[in-house]
Write a protein that holds these residues in place. Structure first.
Motif, PDB file in Angstrom:
ATOM      1  N   ILE A 150       0.832  -1.194   0.000  1.00 19.44           N
ATOM      2  CA  ILE A 150       0.000   0.000   0.000  1.00 19.44           C
ATOM      3  C   ILE A 150       0.871   1.250   0.000  1.00 19.44           C
ATOM      4  O   ILE A 150       1.849   1.336   0.750  1.00 19.44           O
ATOM      5  N   SER A 151       0.504   2.218  -0.819  1.00 20.12           N
ATOM      6  CA  SER A 151       1.079   3.561  -0.744  1.00 20.12           C
ATOM      7  C   SER A 151      -0.066   4.529  -0.505  1.00 20.12           C
ATOM      8  O   SER A 151      -1.090   4.468  -1.204  1.00 20.12           O
ATOM      9  N   VAL A 152       0.082   5.398   0.486  1.00 18.51           N
ATOM     10  CA  VAL A 152      -0.940   6.382   0.835  1.00 18.51           C
ATOM     11  C   VAL A 152      -0.388   7.769   0.542  1.00 18.51           C
ATOM     12  O   VAL A 152       0.681   8.138   1.040  1.00 18.51           O
ATOM     13  N   PHE A 161      -5.980  15.318  10.110  1.00 18.05           N
ATOM     14  CA  PHE A 161      -5.863  13.901  10.433  1.00 18.05           C
ATOM     15  C   PHE A 161      -4.851  13.192   9.536  1.00 18.05           C
ATOM     16  O   PHE A 161      -4.793  13.426   8.333  1.00 18.05           O
ATOM     17  N   ASN A 162      -4.062  12.305  10.149  1.00 14.60           N
ATOM     18  CA  ASN A 162      -3.054  11.536   9.438  1.00 14.60           C
ATOM     19  C   ASN A 162      -3.524  10.083   9.365  1.00 14.60           C
ATOM     20  O   ASN A 162      -3.456   9.351  10.350  1.00 14.60           O
ATOM     21  N   LEU A 163      -4.015   9.673   8.207  1.00 13.13           N
ATOM     22  CA  LEU A 163      -4.603   8.342   8.075  1.00 13.13           C
ATOM     23  C   LEU A 163      -3.549   7.243   8.021  1.00 13.13           C
ATOM     24  O   LEU A 163      -3.840   6.093   8.355  1.00 13.13           O
ATOM     25  N   TYR A 164      -2.337   7.584   7.591  1.00 15.05           N
ATOM     26  CA  TYR A 164      -1.257   6.593   7.665  1.00 15.05           C
ATOM     27  C   TYR A 164      -0.970   6.242   9.121  1.00 15.05           C
ATOM     28  O   TYR A 164      -0.835   5.065   9.473  1.00 15.05           O
ATOM     29  N   ALA A 165      -0.856   7.250   9.986  1.00 14.11           N
ATOM     30  CA  ALA A 165      -0.613   6.991  11.407  1.00 14.11           C
ATOM     31  C   ALA A 165      -1.757   6.183  12.013  1.00 14.11           C
ATOM     32  O   ALA A 165      -1.536   5.272  12.821  1.00 14.11           O
ATOM     33  N   GLN A 166      -2.991   6.497  11.607  1.00 14.66           N
ATOM     34  CA  GLN A 166      -4.138   5.734  12.108  1.00 14.66           C
ATOM     35  C   GLN A 166      -4.098   4.293  11.599  1.00 14.66           C
ATOM     36  O   GLN A 166      -4.492   3.363  12.317  1.00 14.66           O
ATOM     37  N   LEU A 167      -3.640   4.101  10.361  1.00 13.02           N
ATOM     38  CA  LEU A 167      -3.516   2.746   9.816  1.00 13.02           C
ATOM     39  C   LEU A 167      -2.517   1.929  10.623  1.00 13.02           C
ATOM     40  O   LEU A 167      -2.794   0.777  10.980  1.00 13.02           O
ATOM     41  N   MET A 168      -1.370   2.501  10.919  1.00 11.99           N
ATOM     42  CA  MET A 168      -0.351   1.772  11.678  1.00 11.99           C
ATOM     43  C   MET A 168      -0.855   1.427  13.076  1.00 11.99           C
ATOM     44  O   MET A 168      -0.605   0.334  13.592  1.00 11.99           O
ATOM     45  N   MET A 178       5.001   9.696  13.436  1.00 10.70           N
ATOM     46  CA  MET A 178       3.787  10.442  13.086  1.00 10.70           C
ATOM     47  C   MET A 178       2.687  10.068  14.063  1.00 10.70           C
ATOM     48  O   MET A 178       2.701   8.981  14.648  1.00 10.70           O
ATOM     49  N   ASN A 179       1.698  10.969  14.206  1.00  8.30           N
ATOM     50  CA  ASN A 179       0.548  10.650  15.053  1.00  8.30           C
ATOM     51  C   ASN A 179      -0.733  10.968  14.307  1.00  8.30           C
ATOM     52  O   ASN A 179      -0.717  11.573  13.231  1.00  8.30           O
ATOM     53  N   ALA A 180      -1.844  10.560  14.873  1.00  6.63           N
ATOM     54  CA  ALA A 180      -3.125  10.646  14.181  1.00  6.63           C
ATOM     55  C   ALA A 180      -3.548  12.080  13.876  1.00  6.63           C
ATOM     56  O   ALA A 180      -4.353  12.313  12.971  1.00  6.63           O
ATOM     57  N   ASP A 181      -3.028  13.051  14.609  1.00  6.98           N
ATOM     58  CA  ASP A 181      -3.414  14.448  14.407  1.00  6.98           C
ATOM     59  C   ASP A 181      -2.507  15.186  13.415  1.00  6.98           C
ATOM     60  O   ASP A 181      -2.758  16.344  13.098  1.00  6.98           O
ATOM     61  N   GLY A 182      -1.453  14.571  12.959  1.00  4.58           N
ATOM     62  CA  GLY A 182      -0.575  15.269  12.026  1.00  4.58           C
ATOM     63  C   GLY A 182       0.745  14.547  11.851  1.00  4.58           C
ATOM     64  O   GLY A 182       1.032  13.598  12.570  1.00  4.58           O
ATOM     65  N   PRO A 183       1.514  15.009  10.872  1.00  2.00           N
ATOM     66  CA  PRO A 183       1.250  16.119   9.959  1.00  2.00           C
ATOM     67  C   PRO A 183       0.111  15.810   8.988  1.00  2.00           C
ATOM     68  O   PRO A 183      -0.154  14.639   8.714  1.00  2.00           O
ATOM     69  N   PRO A 184      -0.561  16.844   8.469  1.00  2.00           N
ATOM     70  CA  PRO A 184      -1.729  16.593   7.627  1.00  2.00           C
ATOM     71  C   PRO A 184      -1.396  16.121   6.221  1.00  2.00           C
ATOM     72  O   PRO A 184      -2.222  15.490   5.579  1.00  2.00           O
ATOM     73  N   THR A 185      -0.210  16.461   5.732  1.00  2.00           N
ATOM     74  CA  THR A 185       0.186  16.033   4.389  1.00  2.00           C
ATOM     75  C   THR A 185       1.399  15.116   4.496  1.00  2.00           C
ATOM     76  O   THR A 185       2.382  15.435   5.174  1.00  2.00           O
ATOM     77  N   TYR A 186       1.340  13.995   3.808  1.00  4.39           N
ATOM     78  CA  TYR A 186       2.362  12.959   3.961  1.00  4.39           C
ATOM     79  C   TYR A 186       2.237  11.965   2.814  1.00  4.39           C
ATOM     80  O   TYR A 186       1.240  11.947   2.062  1.00  4.39           O
TER      81      TYR A 186
END
Length: 245
Positions: A150-152, A161-168, A178-186
């Motif tokens: 997967i590449s996000v 919201f950082n969906l990659y951090a939420q995925l991990m 990284m954490n769920a609140d940021g950074p917003p672009t990644y």
């Protein structure tokens, strides 16, 4: 060339986010056309709106016999038994969750077009509500567990919201960078791969900064087969094609 903010002027006056997000996957497919080894193809996939699926068990065939729940009546005939479902434990007026999919899929044609990698583009709608974020993360986690790399890619600057951090965190291995609140672009690539007798989760995350170039991600096609996903090249091509300077 640097990353632009597609949600604010001057870029937002030239091209809509929807138009750019439709163009970028196409540019990535064109780029991969020159990079993928024989036997692999890439194709864009876009879906806007509500995804509805019907369980195959709910389909009715006109020619199929119908089963009946029945009992004998007093005249020797058969009476249909009417069954009433109990009241639901939860009954809330709501709307089906809308699904917004922008992605590039890489398929192995030698294995009946088996999906081997997916590039997921995050939209504002994916980050808007808790249930939308969970749906996006759950989809990516399901692909990872099936062995799909997967590449996000997230250029959405208007929601943090950082969906990659939420995925991990969702798969039980939070990324401390990284954490769920940021950074917003990644941008991030991740995969689950078997190393000997053990499974190993690997990730390559990058923070994206307005005014800075985009990174090159590893695009895994197999355990030891990888090609570079040059985000800067495809991003600049998409900007050029949409008159974004």
């Amino acid at each position: 060339m640097p990353l632009r903010d597609h949600f604010r002027p001057p870029v937002s006056k030239i091209s809509s986010w929807e138009g750019f997000r439709a163009m970028w996957p196409t540019c990535i497919v064109q780029q991969l056309r020159e990079q993928l080894p024989p036997g692999f193809v890439a194709e864009p996939r876009v879906h806007l709106g509500t995804l509805m699926e019907i369980d195959v068990g709910a389909l009715k065939s006109e020619g199929a016999p119908r089963a009946k729940a029945s009992s004998e009546n007093g005249s020797g005939g058969t009476a249909t038994v009417v069954w009433t479902a109990p009241l639901p434990a939860v009954a809330i007026d709501t709307e089906p969750p809308a699904e917004f999919e922008y992605e590039v899929r890489i398929l192995d044609v030698e294995r009946d077009r088996q999906l081997v990698a997916a590039i997921e583009f995050v939209s504002p709608a994916n980050k808007a509500r808790s249930e939308s974020r969970v749906a996006f993360v759950a989809k990516c986690a399901a692909l990872l567990r099936k062995g799909v790399a997967i590449s996000v890619l997230d250029l959405v600057t208007i929601r943090r919201f950082n969906l990659y951090a939420q995925l991990m965190a969702f798969v039980g291995h939070p990324d401390p960078s990284m954490n769920a609140d940021g950074p917003p672009t990644y941008a991030a690539s991740c995969r689950w791969v078997t190393k000997g007798t053990r499974a190993r989760l690997e990730a390559w995350p990058y923070t994206l900064t307005i005014g800075q170039p985009l990174p090159t991600l590893p695009l895994w096609l197999g355990d030891s087969l990888v090609v570079p996903l040059d985000l800067e090249q495809s991003y600049e091509q998409a900007c050029h094609d949409l008159w974004i300077t």
